[in-house]
Design an enzyme around this catalytic site. Structure first.
Site, PDB file in Angstrom:
ATOM      1  N   HIS A  85      -7.680   1.204   3.896  1.00 61.14           N
ATOM      2  CA  HIS A  85      -7.068   0.142   3.613  1.00 61.14           C
ATOM      3  C   HIS A  85      -6.118  -0.208   4.727  1.00 61.14           C
ATOM      4  CE1 HIS A  85      -4.230  -1.616   0.953  1.00 61.14           C
ATOM      5  NE2 HIS A  85      -3.198  -1.270   1.684  1.00 61.14           N
ATOM      6  N   ASP A 164       0.815  -0.718 -11.639  1.00 53.78           N
ATOM      7  CA  ASP A 164       0.787  -1.520 -10.051  1.00 53.78           C
ATOM      8  C   ASP A 164       1.117  -2.726 -10.379  1.00 53.78           C
ATOM      9  OD1 ASP A 164       1.474  -0.751  -7.284  1.00 53.78           O
ATOM     10  OD2 ASP A 164      -0.480  -2.197  -7.437  1.00 53.78           O
ATOM     11  N   ARG A 171       7.961  -6.446  -7.856  1.00 53.04           N
ATOM     12  CA  ARG A 171       9.376  -6.208  -6.111  1.00 53.04           C
ATOM     13  C   ARG A 171       8.639  -7.638  -5.824  1.00 53.04           C
ATOM     14  NH1 ARG A 171       4.867  -1.678  -5.033  1.00 53.04           N
ATOM     15  NH2 ARG A 171       6.462  -2.268  -2.970  1.00 53.04           N
ATOM     16  N   SER A 186       1.908   2.157  -4.776  1.00 46.73           N
ATOM     17  CA  SER A 186       0.576   1.763  -5.242  1.00 46.73           C
ATOM     18  C   SER A 186      -0.074   1.673  -4.153  1.00 46.73           C
ATOM     19  CB  SER A 186       2.032   0.219  -4.808  1.00 46.73           C
ATOM     20  OG  SER A 186       0.777  -1.239  -4.451  1.00 46.73           O
ATOM     21  N   LYS A 190      -3.938   2.844  -6.321  1.00 48.84           N
ATOM     22  CA  LYS A 190      -5.720   2.007  -6.636  1.00 48.84           C
ATOM     23  C   LYS A 190      -6.343   2.449  -6.165  1.00 48.84           C
ATOM     24  CE  LYS A 190      -2.787  -1.397  -5.350  1.00 48.84           C
ATOM     25  NZ  LYS A 190      -1.922  -2.802  -5.012  1.00 48.84           N
TER      26      LYS A 190
HETATM   27  N1  URA Z   1       0.171  -3.870  -0.422  1.00 49.52           N
HETATM   28  C1  URA Z   1       0.281  -3.079  -2.369  1.00 49.52           C
HETATM   29  O1  URA Z   1      -0.697  -2.787  -2.889  1.00 49.52           O
HETATM   30  N2  URA Z   1       1.188  -2.511  -2.472  1.00 49.52           N
HETATM   31  C2  URA Z   1       1.901  -2.651  -1.593  1.00 49.52           C
HETATM   32  O2  URA Z   1       3.325  -1.951  -2.322  1.00 49.52           O
HETATM   33  C3  URA Z   1       2.575  -3.148  -0.889  1.00 49.52           C
HETATM   34  C4  URA Z   1       1.351  -3.381  -0.275  1.00 49.52           C
END
Ligand code: URA
Length: 428
Positions: A85, A164, A171, A186, A190
């Site tokens: 990621h 999320d 957000r 967040s 995932k």
């Molecule tokens: N990417 C995400 O998935 N969540 C965040 O809060 C910031 C970047």
């Protein structure tokens, strides 16, 4: 589940108190089900941004977001899984060559990716510039593809960490994105729900990244690595430079083209260096620490794996990529050494040309973006091309050029640009 008054949870965090496990479990569940109102969650997110969370609170918050949806399970695949990621940057196309490269070693790479918002591009937008390719894949198709092609890059299903999904959108419009506990929970909710066995985080640092300083990037990386490790996912993070764009392209089809160069054994040195560094980490996480990924780029194995991955999702790997209707060359203004090229300004200009979107509903232009002809460290001559702007909407040139004002620094010949390594640190 014990229930609470949302306002009491907000007040507790507003006053700097630690939330209990029961409060966190309740607030995430109730928000997902629409019982906690958007304005209440917005107030709580702002209180978290201002007062922070302890390691225990962040872990519980993450677990509650995972529990809000389904968890994927790749145990039946019979091969190790590993994922990467990136926190996002300008010209960051690394997933494109990386996923097939790692898959060419028999490791499964389930890569759930997103679309771009603002100046950072999204992996799905890039791949959608390949004629026929589709981002949406069912869980059964995903498992099939992991067994066959080995790598899948697709959109996350709506069932994965729905808390999320809702909270991130909130957000985004309430000034509460830039908060390490919320970013870490967040991303990791995932990734943990996705069920990967190993995870490599590419935490970007610099003008084009969320994290502008090494210190904040290190804190984000440490928080995410701890969350992953505590959840049983072998997790490491690399801190990597995002003060200047990665590679020579920013924009969807332009970045696919550059990724193909890497898969064919060429490509810009920084893209190759980062692809290989992340591949080594992913392979090590999958138990293949002694494997050298370099030959697989040179001998076509990674390219074969790419073609299988694209075909499995309906794409035509031989179809020509779209090209822009209009181009404008920006010339080098003076002789000298290019010592700086600002990632954020290039990213915003590429976005303005049509490569990115301002709102989630917007479409992107496949061929829009910026092609760089020089990178920091290069000796440049007045009048030579510095970059080429690409768009289907030429009215965008003026605004893109305004965004690029001050984007480059040219110093007298003989100047050595500041030494800034691409890979700044490793956190395990
Ligand atoms: N990417 C995400 O998935 N969540 C965040 O809060 C910031 C970047």
């Amino acid at each position: 589940m014990q229930s609470f008054a949302a306002v009491d949870v907000i007040i507790a965090k507003r006053d700097g108190r630690e939330l209990s496990d029961a409060q966190i479990d309740w607030v995430i569940d109730a928000y997902t089900r629409g019982i906690v109102a958007e304005e209440q969650m917005a107030a709580l997110a702002m209180a978290v941004l201002l007062n922070g969370m302890t390691r225990g609170e962040i872990a519980r918050w993450t677990a509650a977001m995972i529990a809000s949806g389904e968890r994927m399970d790749f145990a039946g695949l019979g091969k190790p899984t590993t994922d990467k990621h990136s926190t996002g940057g300008v010209g960051d196309k690394i997933t494109l060559p990386l996923a097939p490269l790692v898959a060419s070693f028999g490791v499964a790479v389930p890569q759930l990716s997103g679309r771009g918002l603002g100046h950072t591009g999204g992996t799905l937008d890039k791949l959608e510039s390949i004629p026929g390719w589709r981002a949406s894949v069912s869980t059964a198709e995903m498992l099939d593809q992991l067994r066959g092609a080995g790598a899948v890059i697709c959109a996350a299903g709506a069932g994965l960490a729905p808390a999320d999904r809702k909270l991130y959108a909130l957000r985004d419009v309430t000034g509460t994105v830039e908060c390490i506990p919320l970013i870490a929970s967040s991303i990791m909710s995932k990734k943990i729900a996705e069920g990967t066995g190993a995870l490599v985080l590419d935490v970007k640092v610099g003008s084009g990244a969320f994290m502008k300083t090494v210190e904040t990037a290190r804190e984000l990386a440490r928080t995410m690595v701890d969350l992953g490790t505590d959840a049983g996912v072998r997790t490491v993070a690399l801190l990597t430079d995002m003060s200047t764009p990665l590679g020579l392209t920013a924009g969807n089809a332009l970045e696919v083209r550059e990724s193909l160069e890497v898969l064919a054994g060429g490509g810009p040195p920084d893209v190759v260096e980062l692809t290989l560094a992340l591949a080594r980490e992913m392979l090590a996480g999958a138990g293949l620490a002694d494997v050298d990924p370099v030959p697989a780029l040179a001998d076509g194995r990674a390219m074969d794996s790419w073609r299988r991955m694209i075909v499995a999702q309906g794409g035509d790997p031989d179809a020509p990529l779209p090209t822009s209707r209009e181009q404008q060359v920006v010339p080098v203004p003076a002789d000298g050494v290019l010592v700086g090229l600002d990632a954020l300004k290039v990213g915003v200009a590429a976005w303005r040309l049509g490569a990115g979107r301002a709102r989630k509903e917007d479409t992107v232009q496949a061929a829009a973006g910026i092609e760089l002809h020089a990178k920091p460290g290069a000796v440049v001559r007045a009048g030579e091309p510095l970059m080429t702007l690409h768009t289907d909407t030429p009215a965008a040139f003026e605004a893109a050029l305004a965004d690029l004002d001050g984007a480059w620094v040219i110093a007298p010949e003989g100047t050595r640009p500041a030494d800034r390594p691409l890979i700044i640190d490793r956190i395990a």
